[in-house]
Scaffold this motif. Structure first.
Motif, PDB file in Angstrom:
ATOM      1  N   ARG A  34     -42.441 -54.260 -29.839  1.00  0.00           N
ATOM      2  CA  ARG A  34     -41.418 -53.388 -30.408  1.00  0.00           C
ATOM      3  C   ARG A  34     -40.250 -54.283 -30.808  1.00  0.00           C
ATOM      4  N   LEU A  35     -40.262 -54.696 -32.064  1.00  0.00           N
ATOM      5  CA  LEU A  35     -39.223 -55.588 -32.545  1.00  0.00           C
ATOM      6  C   LEU A  35     -37.946 -54.807 -32.800  1.00  0.00           C
ATOM      7  N   ASN A  40     -37.074 -57.526 -37.058  1.00  0.00           N
ATOM      8  CA  ASN A  40     -37.494 -56.937 -38.330  1.00  0.00           C
ATOM      9  C   ASN A  40     -36.769 -57.567 -39.514  1.00  0.00           C
ATOM     10  N   LEU A  44     -38.332 -59.631 -42.604  1.00  0.00           N
ATOM     11  CA  LEU A  44     -38.001 -59.218 -43.961  1.00  0.00           C
ATOM     12  C   LEU A  44     -37.353 -60.359 -44.752  1.00  0.00           C
TER      13      LEU A  44
END
Length: 146
Positions: A34-35, A40, A44
């Protein structure tokens, strides 16, 4: 000795140094993590860098076509003016702004600032909002000038 039905299963059986059998654990994959926002945004940022690299290839195609002559240049201009071309250019603009703003965020971190959790979240959301605003503003200006 038992036969395994799954050939991958054989890789998870082993022996300890004393010779006793042991079943090795399976390594978890991405779905178990669970980043948070930092993880995230980091992923990205790498994706935006790769997209920007693809955009540079598009720029090279445009420059080579401009040097090759009017026919080749007209083909590239037709593609860039199509819906797909404009969508790619819009995505490149977003990737460029995101990568730039993420880079500024990392420069601030490299200077030793902004590591407390509220600032990390604030700067992360600022990068996302800034990317959206600057991408739209860039296209508004581009369309007015165009």
């Amino acid at each position: 000795m038992s036969l395994t039905h799954d050939p991958r299963d054989a890789a998870f059986h082993g022996r300890r140094t004393d010779g006793s059998p042991v079943r090795r654990p399976l390594s978890p994959h991405l779905q178990v993590y669970r980043l948070g926002i930092t993880g995230n945004l980091s992923i990205l940022n790498r994706i935006a860098g790769c997209a920007w690299t693809g955009g540079i290839l598009l720029l090279v195609w445009w420059l080579v076509a401009a040097a090759a002559g009017p026919s080749a240049f007209a083909t590239v201009q037709w593609f860039l003016g199509s819906f797909l071309g404009l969508l790619i250019l819009f995505g490149m603009t977003a990737a460029a702004w995101y990568h730039t703003l993420g880079g500024i965020r990392h420069l601030v971190w490299d200077a030793g600032y902004g590591f407390d959790l509220p600032t990390v979240y604030t700067s992360g959301y600022a990068v996302l909002i800034g990317t959206g605003v600057l991408t739209v503003l860039t296209w508004i200006v581009a369309l007015i000038v165009w």
